[in-house]
Design an enzyme around this catalytic site. Structure first.
Site, PDB file in Angstrom:
ATOM      1  N   THR A   1      -1.373   4.745   3.175  1.00 13.66           N
ATOM      2  CA  THR A   1      -2.110   5.516   2.180  1.00 13.66           C
ATOM      3  C   THR A   1      -2.073   7.008   2.448  1.00 13.66           C
ATOM      4  O   THR A   1      -1.624   7.785   1.593  1.00 13.66           O
ATOM      5  CB  THR A   1      -3.570   5.016   2.077  1.00 13.66           C
ATOM      6  OG1 THR A   1      -3.556   3.679   1.575  1.00 13.66           O
ATOM      7  CG2 THR A   1      -4.395   5.895   1.161  1.00 13.66           C
TER       8      THR A   1
ATOM      9  N   SER B   1       0.800  -1.227   0.000  1.00 10.60           N
ATOM     10  CA  SER B   1       0.000   0.000   0.000  1.00 10.60           C
ATOM     11  C   SER B   1       0.829   1.272   0.000  1.00 10.60           C
ATOM     12  O   SER B   1       0.301   2.352  -0.275  1.00 10.60           O
ATOM     13  CB  SER B   1      -0.931   0.010   1.224  1.00 10.60           C
ATOM     14  OG  SER B   1      -1.870  -1.035   1.142  1.00 10.60           O
TER      15      SER B   1
ATOM     16  N   ASP C   1      -5.796   0.487  -4.155  1.00  3.63           N
ATOM     17  CA  ASP C   1      -4.340   0.458  -4.305  1.00  3.63           C
ATOM     18  C   ASP C   1      -3.878  -0.890  -4.833  1.00  3.63           C
ATOM     19  O   ASP C   1      -2.930  -0.979  -5.617  1.00  3.63           O
ATOM     20  CB  ASP C   1      -3.649   0.789  -2.979  1.00  3.63           C
ATOM     21  CG  ASP C   1      -4.231   0.027  -1.796  1.00  3.63           C
ATOM     22  OD1 ASP C   1      -5.209  -0.737  -1.966  1.00  3.63           O
ATOM     23  OD2 ASP C   1      -3.707   0.207  -0.679  1.00  3.63           O
ATOM     24  N   HIS C   2      -4.570  -1.944  -4.425  1.00  5.10           N
ATOM     25  CA  HIS C   2      -4.227  -3.309  -4.837  1.00  5.10           C
ATOM     26  C   HIS C   2      -5.413  -4.206  -4.547  1.00  5.10           C
ATOM     27  O   HIS C   2      -6.396  -3.782  -3.938  1.00  5.10           O
ATOM     28  CB  HIS C   2      -2.987  -3.808  -4.084  1.00  5.10           C
ATOM     29  CG  HIS C   2      -3.145  -3.726  -2.588  1.00  5.10           C
ATOM     30  ND1 HIS C   2      -3.922  -4.610  -1.873  1.00  5.10           N
ATOM     31  CD2 HIS C   2      -2.664  -2.832  -1.683  1.00  5.10           C
ATOM     32  CE1 HIS C   2      -3.901  -4.280  -0.592  1.00  5.10           C
ATOM     33  NE2 HIS C   2      -3.145  -3.193  -0.444  1.00  5.10           N
TER      34      HIS C   2
ATOM     35  N   HIS D   1      -6.796  -9.199   5.214  1.00  6.80           N
ATOM     36  CA  HIS D   1      -5.578  -9.759   5.809  1.00  6.80           C
ATOM     37  C   HIS D   1      -5.906 -10.708   6.962  1.00  6.80           C
ATOM     38  O   HIS D   1      -5.218 -11.711   7.162  1.00  6.80           O
ATOM     39  CB  HIS D   1      -4.668  -8.643   6.318  1.00  6.80           C
ATOM     40  CG  HIS D   1      -3.778  -8.051   5.274  1.00  6.80           C
ATOM     41  ND1 HIS D   1      -2.955  -8.807   4.475  1.00  6.80           N
ATOM     42  CD2 HIS D   1      -3.571  -6.764   4.904  1.00  6.80           C
ATOM     43  CE1 HIS D   1      -2.280  -8.019   3.651  1.00  6.80           C
ATOM     44  NE2 HIS D   1      -2.635  -6.774   3.883  1.00  6.80           N
TER      45      HIS D   1
END
Length: 486
Positions: A176, A113, A380-381, A343
Site C-alpha cells: 500500500t 494490494s 483496497d479489497h 489472512h
C-alpha cells in the site's frame, strides 16, 4: 468433544440469561420513528454541497476491510463500550457520502494490494503484484519498468507545495504505501536483498531505496520496516540478538543514516520507539522518519504500549506536523494489519485492527475541519470473511485472541474477496464519490477537490483568483460542531 460442546453451550446460555436480548425502548415504535426523523433532518442538510477547495486531503485505507469487516467492527466497537453493538456507529459510518469501489486488477478478478494501491493512489488500474507502474509493465520483469511509471497523488500534492505523509501499521515499503512513491514490477522487492541479480543488473531499484530517492522530501513517514534500511547482518537496535531482524541490504547502504545526515539541518528527526516519538514537539519538527519495528508493527491486541505507538497516536503526530504548512497537506493512513488478521484466519485480530483505525479516523476529525479537509475511507479489497447463523442480538463472535477459524478447504492462508468495497467520504467535493465507481477514480476526485495534479481548470476565475464556493464562517463552525457531536 462432548465436554467442549457442553461448555460452549453453557457459556452461550449463561450469556443469554445475563442481559436482556435488546433494550426495552426498542419495543416502542416511536423510538424508531424519532431515530429515522433525526436521520432525515441530517440528510436534508446535505442538499447544500460543500464545493470548497480542499486544503487538506486524507485517505484512510483499511487493507482488506470489506463490508462484512466494517459491520463486524461496528459490533465490536459497541461491545467494547458495553453495548449490544449492532446499533453502534463507527466514525466512518457518520460520513455523509458512501459509494462502492470495483477492485479488480487489470489481470485479476480478485485483486491484490499492490495493483489496487496503484489504482487508488495513481489513478490507473494495474496488474497484480506491481506498484506505481501501468498495466504495460509485467510482474517481476525488470525491463518492463522504464517508460511505464505512473505518479501518485502524494507526488501531485508535493509538487503543488503541500506537505505529505505516510502512516502505516505495516512496513513502510509494503504494497500500500509503496505505490505512493515507488515504481516497481514486484511488490516483494523490499530491499535489494530480496531482488534477483538480473533485476539489479538491469538497473531496477528496491522499494526501500525508492522511498528515499524518488520523492526525497516526504515530510512524515511512520510504520515498520527497519531491516530493509540497513546492511545485511546489521543487528536491529531493538532486537540485537535475533538474526531474523538483521538488516537485509546487499549494497551496504544505511538508508536511515543517509536520511538523518540529509535532514539534520532541516529539523528532521528519526525515531524508532514510542518514547522518542512522544519526546518530540511537532511544532519543532518539519521532517519525521519513524520506523518502529524491523518488519510490520504488532497487532493492536499484542502491541507493547510502552514501546510501539498505536495507529491513532501516529496519526495525531503526523497531522500536527503536516498542518503547519499554509498550503495544506496530503496524508495516507493505512490500517494494514486488518488484512493480515484475515489472512491468518484470526477474526479477533483483524477486527480490533479495524476498530483502532476507526479511532484514528476520529482523531483526525478532531484535528481538522470538514470546511477545508476532504477525508476518504476505503479498502483496497475485501476478504472471504463473513458471519451469520441467526445469532442473537449482542452475540460475541470471538473466543481467544488468536483463535483460528476453521476452513472447509485448508490453505496456507485465507484469501482475498472479489466483491466491491465501500468508500466513505466527507468534506469538500465528497459528493463526487457516489454510486458504483472504478477504484482508480478515487485519487482523481481527491485531486480535483484539492486543485492539484491535472485538475486545476475549475479552480480559478477569469481574474486568476482562487475559486471557492464559499459557505459562511458561521455555517462552517456549525458544521464542525455537528461532526464532533454526532
Amino acid at each position: 468433544m462432548k465436554v467442549a460442546a457442553l461448555v460452549i453451550l453453557s457459556c452461550l446460555v449463561w450469556e443469554g440469561m445475563a442481559k436482556p436480548e435488546f433494550p426495552e425502548q426498542e419495543k416502542d415504535p416511536g423510538f424508531w420513528k424519532e431515530w429515522a426523523q433525526r436521520t432525515l433532518k441530517n440528510a436534508l442538510t446535505l442538499q447544500d454541497l460543500n464545493k470548497n477547495v480542499a486544503k487538506n486531503i486524507i485517505l484512510f485505507l483499511g487493507d482488506g476491510m470489506g463490508v462484512p469487516t466494517v459491520t463486524a467492527a461496528r459490533i465490536l466497537k459497541g461491545q467494547l463500550n458495553g453495548q449490544n453493538g449492532e446499533e453502534t456507529q463507527l466514525e466512518m459510518d457518520k460520513f455523509p457520502y458512501v459509494a462502492l469501489s470495483k477492485t479488480y486488477n487489470t489481470n485479476a478478478q480478485v485483486p491484490d494490494s499492490a495493483g489496487t494501491a496503484t489504482a487508488y493512489l495513481c489513478g490507473v488500474k494495474a496488474n497484480e503484484g506491481t506498484v506505481g507502474v501501468s498495466a504495460a509493465a509485467v510482474k517481476s520483469q525488470c525491463n518492463t519498468t522504464r517508460g511505464n511509471e505512473v505518479t501518485s497523488i502524494l507526488k501531485w500534492a508535493k509538487d503543488a507545495g503541500k506537505s505529505v505523509g505516510i502512516v502505516t501499521t505495516t512496513r513502510v515499503n509494503h504494497a500500500t504505501p509503496s505505490a505512493a512513491y515507488a515504481h516497481c514490477v514486484d511488490r516483494d522487492w523490499y530491499s535489494d536483498g530480496e531482488m534477483p541479480d538480473e533485476a539489479l543488473q538491469n538497473g531496477c531499484k528496491d522499494i526501500a531505496r525508492q522511498l528515499f530517492e524518488n520523492i526525497p522530501d516526504i515530510d512524515v513517514i511512520m510504520g515498520g520496516g527497519r531491516r530493509s534500511m540497513y546492511p545485511r547482518n546489521t543487528p536491529d537496535v531493538e532486537y540485537p540478538g535475533e538474526k531474523k531482524h538483521n538488516g537485509t541490504r546487499k549494497d551496504g547502504r544505511n538508508l536511515v543514516g543517509e536520511w538523518t545526515d540529509r535532514m539534520k539541518d532541516k529539523r528532521g528527526y528519526y525515531v524508532w520507539n514510542k518514547k522518542d516519538l512522544f519526546s518530540l514537539n511537532p511544532n519543532n519538527v518539519d521532517y519525521l522518519l519513524g520506523l518502529f519495528e524491523p518488519a510490520d508493527l504488532p497487532y493492536e491486541l499484542e502491541r507493547n504500549k510502552e514501546t510501539d505507538p498505536s495507529l491513532t497516536e501516529m496519526v495525531d503526530v503526523a497531522i500536527k506536523i503536516l498542518q503547519k504548512n499554509e498550503r495544506g497537506f496530503y496524508l495516507l493512513v493505512e490500517g494494514g494489519r486488518i488484512d493480515h488478521g484475515h489472512h491468518d484466519g484470526k477474526a479477533k485480530q483483524a477486527l480490533h485492527e479495524a476498530v483502532e483505525m476507526d479511532r484514528a479516523i476520529t482523531r483526525a476529525g478532531l484535528l481538522t475541519s470538514i470546511y477545508d479537509t476532504l477525508t476518504v475511507v476505503t479498502a483496497d479489497h475485501s476478504h472471504v470473511f463473513s458471519f451469520g447463523g441467526y445469532t442473537h442480538r449482542g452475540n460475541s463472535i470471538f473466543e481467544q485472541n488468536n483463535y483460528q477459524a476453521q476452513a472447509a478447504v485448508p490453505l496456507s492462508m485465507e484469501t482475498h474477496g472479489g466483491e466491491d468495497v465501500a468508500i466513505f467520504s466527507k468534506g469538500p467535493m465528497a459528493h463526487l464519490l457516489h454510486g458504483v465507481q472504478e477504484q482508480h477514480y478515487i485519487p482523481h476526485v481527491m485531486a480535483y477537490a484539492a486543485c492539484i495534479g491535472q485538475n486545476k481548470d475549475h479552480c480559478r476565475t477569469n481574474s486568476g483568483s482562487p475559486f471557492l464556493s464559499h459557505i459562511s464562517p458561521t455555517l462552517a463552525l456549525l458544521l464542525s460542531v455537528k461532526w464532533l457531536l454526532c
